[in-house]
Design an enzyme around this catalytic site. Structure first.
Site, PDB file in Angstrom:
ATOM      1  N   CYS A   1       4.369  -5.094  -4.361  1.00  0.00           N
ATOM      2  CA  CYS A   1       3.409  -4.996  -3.263  1.00  0.00           C
ATOM      3  C   CYS A   1       3.990  -4.200  -2.102  1.00  0.00           C
ATOM      4  CB  CYS A   1       3.013  -6.401  -2.808  1.00  0.00           C
ATOM      5  SG  CYS A   1       1.930  -6.372  -1.388  1.00  0.00           S
TER       6      CYS A   1
ATOM      7  N   CYS B   1       3.153  -5.486   1.377  1.00  0.00           N
ATOM      8  CA  CYS B   1       3.879  -6.711   1.761  1.00  0.00           C
ATOM      9  C   CYS B   1       5.313  -6.366   2.187  1.00  0.00           C
ATOM     10  CB  CYS B   1       3.988  -7.690   0.598  1.00  0.00           C
ATOM     11  SG  CYS B   1       2.482  -7.979  -0.286  1.00  0.00           S
ATOM     12  N   ASP B   2       5.966  -5.482   1.417  1.00  0.00           N
ATOM     13  CA  ASP B   2       7.412  -5.313   1.554  1.00  0.00           C
ATOM     14  C   ASP B   2       7.844  -3.940   2.063  1.00  0.00           C
ATOM     15  OD1 ASP B   2       7.736  -7.889   0.540  1.00  0.00           O
ATOM     16  OD2 ASP B   2       7.595  -7.158  -1.519  1.00  0.00           O
TER      17      ASP B   2
END
Ligand code: NDP
Length: 313
Positions: A135, A138-139
């Site tokens: 992701c 997300c990261d």
């Protein structure tokens, strides 16, 4: 502990929330369990530019929060919890939540979506949370001004590579075929981005690094006469190679295809078990869009209402 409801919805993506909006407006008093990732896959997406009604775009988390609020406004009972087992052998159907509570329901709407796939390399587990991610939104933040690789040649991979190029210094896109499968507009964004280098006909053999990812070993033109090994230096390794439908707990009762997508009667969300409906990505190998998921959630709620009326329940 057992509770009886008329309509149970499992999953909280666009399909589940839309089913909840329609089912609550039809007075079915639906209960919806959100699952492990409340809001579903769109909560890991940045800008959603193709959901009708948002000419300026909207972020994935905002869109999901709006859909949830709309369902709550009409009385949907939205709960945190995960369906862990089912018994769909007879109506009312039984669904176990978090391994303990049992919900009995007259109708069931399965909207459990799909989960990101991994290559299956031991190094993906070894470096999980230490440079391996599925992701980018997300990261990606952790890789500002660093080097990353994205695996895949579809829309997700192109979207993630473009997003990461806004943060990182360099993005390798590792594509196993000599072409991208993504839509033309996504391809153009990737191919015209000076920070992205597309490595066509490359596959990943493994990752290297002391505790955290520091590089990847690739093979170019595997199996061909000119096959060669390639090493790249990277700090992050992002998977974007597609998804697996979350249908395992329904498989004893519900027909799926060989990949695991729930089979529905064409043009409807009806499964092989009357009273059980499937909507969204768990039943959609073809379109997998937020708007098609929402549309099928609407269809599932309408079908549930008609089923209850016909049965006089
Ligand atoms: P896709 O199935 O479309 O693409 C998967 C990609 O990963 C392909 O390039 C495939 O390669 C590659 N791949 C699969 N397995 C492996 C493997 N083991 N090793 C290396 N590469 C592998 O999945 P997406 O998640 O990209 O897209 C799913 C759907 O969602 C599509 O319909 C897409 O259009 C849509 N989507 C739309 C977006 C938008 O409109 N904004 C954004 C994201 C997704 P190969 O081509 O060789 O099979």
């Amino acid at each position: 502990m057992t509770e009886k409801v008329r309509c149970l919805i499992i999953g909280s993506g666009p399909a589940g929330y839309t089913a909840a909006i329609y089912a609550s407006r039809a007075n079915l008093s639906p209960v919806l369990y959100e699952g492990m990732q409340p809001g579903g896959q769109l909560t890991t997406t940045n800008d959603v530019e193709n959901f009708p009604g948002y000419p300026a775009g909207i972020t994935g988390p905002e869109l999901m929060e709006d859909l949830k609020k709309q369902a709550v406004r009409f009385g949907a009972d939205i709960r945190f919890g995960m369906a862990t087992a089912t018994d769909l052998s007879a109506s009312p159907f039984k669904v176990t939540i978090d391994g303990e509570k049992i919900i009995e329901t007259d109708t069931l709407i399965i909207s459990t979506g799909a989960t990101a796939k991994y290559l299956g390399l031991a190094d993906e587990t070894k470096y999980a949370g230490s440079g391996v991610s599925a992701c980018a939104t997300c990261d990606g933040f952790f890789y500002r001004k660093r080097k990353v690789a994205v695996v895949g040649g579809g829309d997700t991979a192109c979207e993630e590579a473009t997003y990461l190029a806004g943060l990182a210094d360099k993005v390798f896109l590792i594509v196993r075929k000599p072409f991208l499968r993504a839509s033309k507009i996504m391809q153009e964004r990737v191919l015209s981005n000076p920070k992205i280098e597309v490595l066509f006909e490359h596959e990943t053999l493994g990752l290297t690094g002391d505790k955290v990812v520091q590089g990847a070993n690739l093979v170019k033109r595997k199996g061909q006469a000119d096959e060669s090994q390639v090493q790249i230096e990277i700090d992050g390794f992002f998977l974007a190679i597609g998804h697996k439908p979350n249908s395992d707990i329904f498989k004893p009762w519900i027909e799926t295809d060989e990949v695991g997508y729930i089979k529905t009667i064409p043009g409807t969300p009806r499964t092989n078990v009357p009273g059980v409906f499937a909507s969204g990505d768990v039943a959609d190998p073809h379109y997998r869009q937020a708007i098609t998921a929402a549309g099928s959630g609407c269809q599932a709620a309408i079908e549930a209402e008609r089923y209850l009326t016909e049965k006089g329940i």
